[in-house]
Design a protein around this motif. Structure first.
Motif, mmCIF file in Angstrom:
data_model
loop_
_atom_site.group_PDB
_atom_site.id
_atom_site.type_symbol
_atom_site.label_atom_id
_atom_site.label_comp_id
_atom_site.label_asym_id
_atom_site.label_seq_id
_atom_site.Cartn_x
_atom_site.Cartn_y
_atom_site.Cartn_z
ATOM 1 N N ASP A 126 0.833 -1.202 0.000
ATOM 2 C CA ASP A 126 0.000 0.000 0.000
ATOM 3 C C ASP A 126 0.873 1.260 0.000
ATOM 4 O O ASP A 126 0.638 2.188 -0.775
ATOM 5 N N LEU A 127 1.868 1.281 0.889
ATOM 6 C CA LEU A 127 2.759 2.448 0.972
ATOM 7 C C LEU A 127 3.545 2.636 -0.318
ATOM 8 O O LEU A 127 3.703 3.765 -0.806
ATOM 9 N N ALA A 128 4.039 1.543 -0.867
ATOM 10 C CA ALA A 128 4.821 1.627 -2.105
ATOM 11 C C ALA A 128 3.966 2.169 -3.250
ATOM 12 O O ALA A 128 4.396 3.080 -3.977
ATOM 13 N N ARG A 129 2.767 1.642 -3.411
ATOM 14 C CA ARG A 129 1.894 2.104 -4.502
ATOM 15 C C ARG A 129 1.523 3.570 -4.345
ATOM 16 O O ARG A 129 1.500 4.328 -5.313
ATOM 17 N N ALA A 130 1.238 3.983 -3.117
ATOM 18 C CA ALA A 130 0.811 5.359 -2.861
ATOM 19 C C ALA A 130 1.934 6.368 -3.090
ATOM 20 O O ALA A 130 1.672 7.531 -3.372
ATOM 21 N N THR A 131 3.182 5.901 -2.986
ATOM 22 C CA THR A 131 4.321 6.816 -3.092
ATOM 23 C C THR A 131 5.171 6.567 -4.333
ATOM 24 O O THR A 131 6.285 7.086 -4.435
ATOM 25 N N GLY A 132 4.644 5.773 -5.266
ATOM 26 C CA GLY A 132 5.331 5.567 -6.539
ATOM 27 C C GLY A 132 6.560 4.680 -6.473
ATOM 28 O O GLY A 132 7.467 4.793 -7.295
ATOM 29 N N ARG A 133 6.591 3.769 -5.514
ATOM 30 C CA ARG A 133 7.719 2.864 -5.378
ATOM 31 C C ARG A 133 7.320 1.449 -5.787
ATOM 32 O O ARG A 133 6.154 1.133 -5.881
ATOM 33 N N THR A 134 8.317 0.630 -5.945
ATOM 34 C CA THR A 134 8.096 -0.780 -6.247
ATOM 35 C C THR A 134 8.218 -1.574 -4.948
ATOM 36 O O THR A 134 9.116 -1.310 -4.149
ATOM 37 N N PHE A 135 7.313 -2.511 -4.752
ATOM 38 C CA PHE A 135 7.371 -3.417 -3.604
ATOM 39 C C PHE A 135 7.617 -4.801 -4.169
ATOM 40 O O PHE A 135 6.694 -5.532 -4.502
ATOM 41 N N ALA A 136 8.888 -5.140 -4.328
ATOM 42 C CA ALA A 136 9.254 -6.400 -4.963
ATOM 43 C C ALA A 136 9.617 -7.434 -3.906
ATOM 44 O O ALA A 136 10.509 -7.199 -3.086
ATOM 45 N N ILE A 137 8.907 -8.564 -3.934
ATOM 46 C CA ILE A 137 9.242 -9.682 -3.066
ATOM 47 C C ILE A 137 9.299 -10.946 -3.930
ATOM 48 O O ILE A 137 8.742 -10.989 -5.024
ATOM 49 N N SER A 138 9.981 -11.950 -3.424
ATOM 50 C CA SER A 138 10.141 -13.200 -4.163
ATOM 51 C C SER A 138 8.818 -13.951 -4.265
ATOM 52 O O SER A 138 7.872 -13.694 -3.508
ATOM 53 N N GLU A 139 8.771 -14.892 -5.182
ATOM 54 C CA GLU A 139 7.580 -15.734 -5.326
ATOM 55 C C GLU A 139 7.348 -16.538 -4.042
ATOM 56 O O GLU A 139 6.206 -16.756 -3.641
ATOM 57 N N GLU A 140 8.436 -16.952 -3.366
ATOM 58 C CA GLU A 140 8.292 -17.696 -2.114
ATOM 59 C C GLU A 140 7.616 -16.833 -1.047
ATOM 60 O O GLU A 140 6.716 -17.286 -0.341
ATOM 61 N N ALA A 141 8.053 -15.581 -0.914
ATOM 62 C CA ALA A 141 7.419 -14.677 0.052
ATOM 63 C C ALA A 141 5.982 -14.389 -0.376
ATOM 64 O O ALA A 141 5.095 -14.263 0.471
ATOM 65 N N GLY A 142 5.751 -14.292 -1.673
ATOM 66 C CA GLY A 142 4.392 -14.101 -2.179
ATOM 67 C C GLY A 142 3.488 -15.268 -1.830
ATOM 68 O O GLY A 142 2.334 -15.080 -1.434
ATOM 69 N N ARG A 143 4.010 -16.497 -1.940
ATOM 70 C CA ARG A 143 3.217 -17.683 -1.575
ATOM 71 C C ARG A 143 2.916 -17.687 -0.076
ATOM 72 O O ARG A 143 1.804 -18.007 0.339
ATOM 73 N N ALA A 144 3.908 -17.323 0.732
ATOM 74 C CA ALA A 144 3.675 -17.267 2.179
ATOM 75 C C ALA A 144 2.625 -16.204 2.502
ATOM 76 O O ALA A 144 1.753 -16.414 3.353
ATOM 77 N N THR A 145 2.692 -15.076 1.805
ATOM 78 C CA THR A 145 1.707 -14.011 2.016
ATOM 79 C C THR A 145 0.319 -14.472 1.594
ATOM 80 O O THR A 145 -0.663 -14.235 2.303
ATOM 81 N N LEU A 146 0.235 -15.144 0.459
ATOM 82 C CA LEU A 146 -1.051 -15.670 0.000
ATOM 83 C C LEU A 146 -1.635 -16.618 1.046
ATOM 84 O O LEU A 146 -2.826 -16.540 1.380
ATOM 85 N N GLY A 147 -0.808 -17.494 1.604
ATOM 86 C CA GLY A 147 -1.279 -18.404 2.649
ATOM 87 C C GLY A 147 -1.792 -17.650 3.865
ATOM 88 O O GLY A 147 -2.825 -17.993 4.436
ATOM 89 N N ALA A 148 -1.071 -16.584 4.256
ATOM 90 C CA ALA A 148 -1.490 -15.778 5.407
ATOM 91 C C ALA A 148 -2.812 -15.082 5.122
ATOM 92 O O ALA A 148 -3.730 -15.090 5.961
ATOM 93 N N VAL A 149 -2.929 -14.480 3.944
ATOM 94 C CA VAL A 149 -4.158 -13.762 3.583
ATOM 95 C C VAL A 149 -5.337 -14.725 3.530
ATOM 96 O O VAL A 149 -6.416 -14.432 4.056
ATOM 97 N N GLU A 150 -5.142 -15.879 2.920
ATOM 98 C CA GLU A 150 -6.230 -16.854 2.837
ATOM 99 C C GLU A 150 -6.647 -17.343 4.226
ATOM 100 O O GLU A 150 -7.823 -17.580 4.472
ATOM 101 N N GLN A 151 -5.692 -17.448 5.136
ATOM 102 C CA GLN A 151 -5.991 -17.916 6.490
ATOM 103 C C GLN A 151 -6.868 -16.928 7.241
ATOM 104 O O GLN A 151 -7.724 -17.330 8.029
ATOM 105 N N ILE A 152 -6.691 -15.637 7.026
ATOM 106 C CA ILE A 152 -7.432 -14.651 7.817
ATOM 107 C C ILE A 152 -8.501 -13.893 7.038
ATOM 108 O O ILE A 152 -9.217 -13.082 7.620
ATOM 109 N N ALA A 153 -8.648 -14.174 5.746
ATOM 110 C CA ALA A 153 -9.543 -13.377 4.892
ATOM 111 C C ALA A 153 -10.982 -13.330 5.398
ATOM 112 O O ALA A 153 -11.590 -12.250 5.429
#
Length: 190
Positions: A126-153
């Motif tokens: 959110d902060l990166a998009r609002a301020t014109g920056r890139t928020f780059a994370i690996s696919e592995e971190a993306g998968r972990a984030t997806l798991g976290a989001v799905e767990q609490i959605a």
């Protein structure tokens, strides 16, 4: 630690580094900008994220919650420091054992780590998009984030923290699917 939790320390560290890089680059004239998280400006999101990360580090160390909430007025630099402290605290394997006080009350420590990852990844983006920056994370971190989001959605939608899911192609990167699952449009532009 279960299999999903085994990915958390690395993903938390990676997202914390991305948050620190993003926060460190935020200029004073950007603090009033809107973010993809509709209820927060950049300044409000910095306050929210910094306070959450400070509480997260305390929760990872199993320290008692302070009697009263400290005033939160987080500068970009203090949010970067809070991200690094939280990642360091969750880097200790013992942090995931037992229960801890975090957010609304006591919870399994592993779940507090899951919430920490979700906060770092989504609000960092959110902060990166609002301020014109890139928020780059690996696919592995993306998968972990997806798991976290799905767990609490489901609970997050009930509380109003997430909007309705945004459709994202099944073949999209895992982090984009996590953004969509949280009600964020990966293509958001202020």
């Amino acid at each position: 630690m279960n299999t999903q939790q085994q990915a958390l320390p690395t993903a938390i560290r990676e997202c914390a580094d991305a948050v620190a890089a993003t926060a460190s680059g935020i200029r004073g004239d950007q603090l009033g900008e809107r973010t993809p998280c509709e209820k927060f400006t950049v300044a409000e999101l910095l306050d929210h994220l910094g306070g959450t990360l400070t509480s997260s580090a305390r929760a990872a160390r199993k320290e008692p919650r302070p009697d009263e909430a400290a005033a939160s007025d987080m500068s970009p630099a203090s949010v970067a420091e809070s991200a690094n402290r939280a990642a360091a605290a969750w880097g200790d394997p013992g942090a995931y054992e037992g229960t801890t006080e975090f957010g609304p009350g006591e919870m399994p420590a592993g779940f507090a780590a899951t919430v920490t990852l979700e906060e770092l990844a989504l609000h960092g983006w959110d902060l990166a998009r609002a301020t014109g920056r890139t928020f780059a994370i690996s696919e592995e971190a993306g998968r972990a984030t997806l798991g976290a989001v799905e767990q609490i959605a489901e609970q997050a939608r009930i509380r109003g923290s997430y909007g309705p899911p945004v459709p994202v192609p099944a073949g999209a990167p895992a982090f984009h699917r996590a953004l969509g699952a949280s009600g964020r449009n990966p293509e958001w532009a202020g």
